[in-house]
Design a protein around this motif. Sequence first.
Motif, PDB file in Angstrom:
ATOM      1  N   ARG A   1     -13.979  10.376  10.946  1.00  0.00           N
ATOM      2  CA  ARG A   1     -12.664  10.975  10.696  1.00  0.00           C
ATOM      3  C   ARG A   1     -11.632   9.889  10.407  1.00  0.00           C
ATOM      4  NH1 ARG A   1      -8.834  14.192  14.860  1.00  0.00           N
ATOM      5  NH2 ARG A   1      -7.250  14.778  13.346  1.00  0.00           N
ATOM      6  N   ILE A   2     -11.043   9.983   9.215  1.00  0.00           N
ATOM      7  CA  ILE A   2      -9.986   9.060   8.801  1.00  0.00           C
ATOM      8  C   ILE A   2      -8.790   9.896   8.354  1.00  0.00           C
ATOM      9  CG2 ILE A   2      -9.298   7.298   7.144  1.00  0.00           C
ATOM     10  CD1 ILE A   2     -12.264   6.504   6.969  1.00  0.00           C
ATOM     11  N   ALA A   3      -7.616   9.549   8.835  1.00  0.00           N
ATOM     12  CA  ALA A   3      -6.391  10.227   8.417  1.00  0.00           C
ATOM     13  C   ALA A   3      -5.588   9.267   7.547  1.00  0.00           C
ATOM     14  CB  ALA A   3      -5.568  10.640   9.636  1.00  0.00           C
ATOM     15  N   LEU A   4      -5.197   9.733   6.365  1.00  0.00           N
ATOM     16  CA  LEU A   4      -4.345   8.942   5.478  1.00  0.00           C
ATOM     17  C   LEU A   4      -2.931   9.503   5.537  1.00  0.00           C
ATOM     18  CD1 LEU A   4      -6.420   8.453   2.201  1.00  0.00           C
ATOM     19  CD2 LEU A   4      -5.721   6.698   3.821  1.00  0.00           C
TER      20      LEU A   4
ATOM     21  N   PRO B   1       0.824  -1.209   0.000  1.00  0.00           N
ATOM     22  CA  PRO B   1       0.000   0.000   0.000  1.00  0.00           C
ATOM     23  C   PRO B   1       0.858   1.258   0.000  1.00  0.00           C
ATOM     24  CG  PRO B   1      -0.023  -1.017   2.167  1.00  0.00           C
ATOM     25  CD  PRO B   1       0.729  -1.944   1.254  1.00  0.00           C
ATOM     26  N   SER B   2       0.352   2.302  -0.625  1.00  0.00           N
ATOM     27  CA  SER B   2       1.076   3.569  -0.651  1.00  0.00           C
ATOM     28  C   SER B   2       0.730   4.439   0.549  1.00  0.00           C
ATOM     29  CB  SER B   2       0.759   4.336  -1.936  1.00  0.00           C
ATOM     30  OG  SER B   2      -0.614   4.637  -1.993  1.00  0.00           O
ATOM     31  N   HIS B   3      -0.429   4.191   1.168  1.00  0.00           N
ATOM     32  CA  HIS B   3      -0.893   4.976   2.307  1.00  0.00           C
ATOM     33  C   HIS B   3      -1.472   4.054   3.373  1.00  0.00           C
ATOM     34  CE1 HIS B   3      -0.779   8.000  -0.841  1.00  0.00           C
ATOM     35  NE2 HIS B   3      -0.822   8.927   0.097  1.00  0.00           N
ATOM     36  N   ILE B   4      -1.410   4.504   4.619  1.00  0.00           N
ATOM     37  CA  ILE B   4      -2.020   3.791   5.731  1.00  0.00           C
ATOM     38  C   ILE B   4      -3.152   4.668   6.270  1.00  0.00           C
ATOM     39  CG2 ILE B   4      -1.638   2.739   8.002  1.00  0.00           C
ATOM     40  CD1 ILE B   4      -0.083   1.395   5.709  1.00  0.00           C
ATOM     41  N   ALA B   5      -4.295   4.050   6.543  1.00  0.00           N
ATOM     42  CA  ALA B   5      -5.468   4.766   7.059  1.00  0.00           C
ATOM     43  C   ALA B   5      -5.539   4.593   8.576  1.00  0.00           C
ATOM     44  CB  ALA B   5      -6.748   4.229   6.419  1.00  0.00           C
ATOM     45  N   TYR B   6      -5.783   5.705   9.269  1.00  0.00           N
ATOM     46  CA  TYR B   6      -5.866   5.702  10.727  1.00  0.00           C
ATOM     47  C   TYR B   6      -7.152   6.369  11.192  1.00  0.00           C
ATOM     48  CZ  TYR B   6      -0.851   4.741  10.700  1.00  0.00           C
ATOM     49  OH  TYR B   6       0.375   4.176  10.489  1.00  0.00           O
ATOM     50  N   GLN B   7      -7.661   5.884  12.301  1.00  0.00           N
ATOM     51  CA  GLN B   7      -8.713   6.569  13.043  1.00  0.00           C
ATOM     52  C   GLN B   7      -7.982   7.372  14.116  1.00  0.00           C
ATOM     53  OE1 GLN B   7     -11.411   3.988  15.105  1.00  0.00           O
ATOM     54  NE2 GLN B   7     -12.327   5.642  16.261  1.00  0.00           N
ATOM     55  N   VAL B   8      -8.308   8.639  14.239  1.00  0.00           N
ATOM     56  CA  VAL B   8      -7.642   9.502  15.218  1.00  0.00           C
ATOM     57  C   VAL B   8      -8.657   9.909  16.270  1.00  0.00           C
ATOM     58  CG1 VAL B   8      -6.288  11.594  15.565  1.00  0.00           C
ATOM     59  CG2 VAL B   8      -6.138  10.367  13.388  1.00  0.00           C
TER      60      VAL B   8
ATOM     61  N   LYS C   1      -3.073  14.675  23.755  1.00  0.00           N
ATOM     62  CA  LYS C   1      -2.445  13.648  22.932  1.00  0.00           C
ATOM     63  C   LYS C   1      -3.530  12.888  22.181  1.00  0.00           C
ATOM     64  CE  LYS C   1       1.765  12.869  25.483  1.00  0.00           C
ATOM     65  NZ  LYS C   1       2.706  11.864  25.945  1.00  0.00           N
ATOM     66  N   SER C   2      -3.271  12.629  20.921  1.00  0.00           N
ATOM     67  CA  SER C   2      -4.212  11.877  20.097  1.00  0.00           C
ATOM     68  C   SER C   2      -3.798  10.413  20.037  1.00  0.00           C
ATOM     69  CB  SER C   2      -4.253  12.448  18.683  1.00  0.00           C
ATOM     70  OG  SER C   2      -4.694  13.771  18.708  1.00  0.00           O
ATOM     71  N   HIS C   3      -4.778   9.546  19.888  1.00  0.00           N
ATOM     72  CA  HIS C   3      -4.525   8.117  19.742  1.00  0.00           C
ATOM     73  C   HIS C   3      -4.817   7.731  18.295  1.00  0.00           C
ATOM     74  CE1 HIS C   3      -4.111   7.584  24.048  1.00  0.00           C
ATOM     75  NE2 HIS C   3      -5.163   8.387  24.167  1.00  0.00           N
ATOM     76  N   TRP C   4      -3.828   7.170  17.624  1.00  0.00           N
ATOM     77  CA  TRP C   4      -3.955   6.775  16.224  1.00  0.00           C
ATOM     78  C   TRP C   4      -4.063   5.263  16.159  1.00  0.00           C
ATOM     79  CZ3 TRP C   4      -2.518  10.016  11.745  1.00  0.00           C
ATOM     80  CH2 TRP C   4      -2.455  11.366  12.079  1.00  0.00           C
ATOM     81  N   GLN C   5      -5.127   4.779  15.549  1.00  0.00           N
ATOM     82  CA  GLN C   5      -5.329   3.340  15.396  1.00  0.00           C
ATOM     83  C   GLN C   5      -5.407   3.012  13.915  1.00  0.00           C
ATOM     84  OE1 GLN C   5      -8.536   1.711  17.680  1.00  0.00           O
ATOM     85  NE2 GLN C   5      -8.535  -0.199  16.529  1.00  0.00           N
ATOM     86  N   LYS C   6      -4.576   2.077  13.480  1.00  0.00           N
ATOM     87  CA  LYS C   6      -4.574   1.676  12.068  1.00  0.00           C
ATOM     88  C   LYS C   6      -5.880   0.963  11.757  1.00  0.00           C
ATOM     89  CE  LYS C   6      -1.998  -1.074   8.779  1.00  0.00           C
ATOM     90  NZ  LYS C   6      -0.839  -1.956   8.569  1.00  0.00           N
ATOM     91  N   ILE C   7      -6.560   1.427  10.690  1.00  0.00           N
ATOM     92  CA  ILE C   7      -7.843   0.809  10.326  1.00  0.00           C
ATOM     93  C   ILE C   7      -7.879   0.361   8.870  1.00  0.00           C
ATOM     94  CG2 ILE C   7      -9.182   2.019  12.086  1.00  0.00           C
ATOM     95  CD1 ILE C   7     -10.139   3.927   9.836  1.00  0.00           C
ATOM     96  N   GLY C   8      -6.810   0.588   8.120  1.00  0.00           N
ATOM     97  CA  GLY C   8      -6.833   0.162   6.726  1.00  0.00           C
ATOM     98  C   GLY C   8      -5.637   0.671   5.947  1.00  0.00           C
ATOM     99  N   ALA C   9      -5.745   0.562   4.627  1.00  0.00           N
ATOM    100  CA  ALA C   9      -4.654   0.971   3.741  1.00  0.00           C
ATOM    101  C   ALA C   9      -5.222   1.400   2.397  1.00  0.00           C
ATOM    102  CB  ALA C   9      -3.677  -0.189   3.550  1.00  0.00           C
ATOM    103  N   ALA C  10      -4.378   2.073   1.615  1.00  0.00           N
ATOM    104  CA  ALA C  10      -4.781   2.544   0.285  1.00  0.00           C
ATOM    105  C   ALA C  10      -3.674   2.230  -0.713  1.00  0.00           C
ATOM    106  CB  ALA C  10      -5.064   4.041   0.311  1.00  0.00           C
TER     107      ALA C  10
END
Length: 87
Positions: free
Chosen positions: A57-60, A14-21, A28-37
Motif C-alpha cells: 500500500r502506497i499513498a500518493l 517533485p509534484s507528489h510525495i509517496a507514503y507508506q500508511v 490513527k494511521s502512521h504515514w511514513q515518507k518513502i519516495g516522490a513522484a
Amino acid sequence: MSNENFSEKNPRQPSHIAYQVEAGKDAKSHWQKIGAAWPAKNDGLTLKLNSVPLDGRIALRSREELERLRAERQQQQSQNKTINPAV
C-alpha cells in the motif's frame, strides 16, 4: 500543472510525495515518507521509492494538497491558542 514548481521548467521539485500508511492504535494511521513522484512528459508520473511497503500500500499526495493541509492545521492551532491562551 498550475504551480511553476511542478512544471517541466523545474523538474527537480517533485509534484507528489509517496507514503507508506500503517494502521496504528486508536484508529490513527502512521504515514511514513518513502519516495516522490515527478511529472513525466507523457502526462504520467515517474516514481522514485526509497522502500517498498510489505503490504504493497502506497499513498500518493500532491505537494499542493500537503501545503493546503499544513496551512489549515496551522490556522486551526492558532485559533485554538486564541480560545485557550494558557495552552
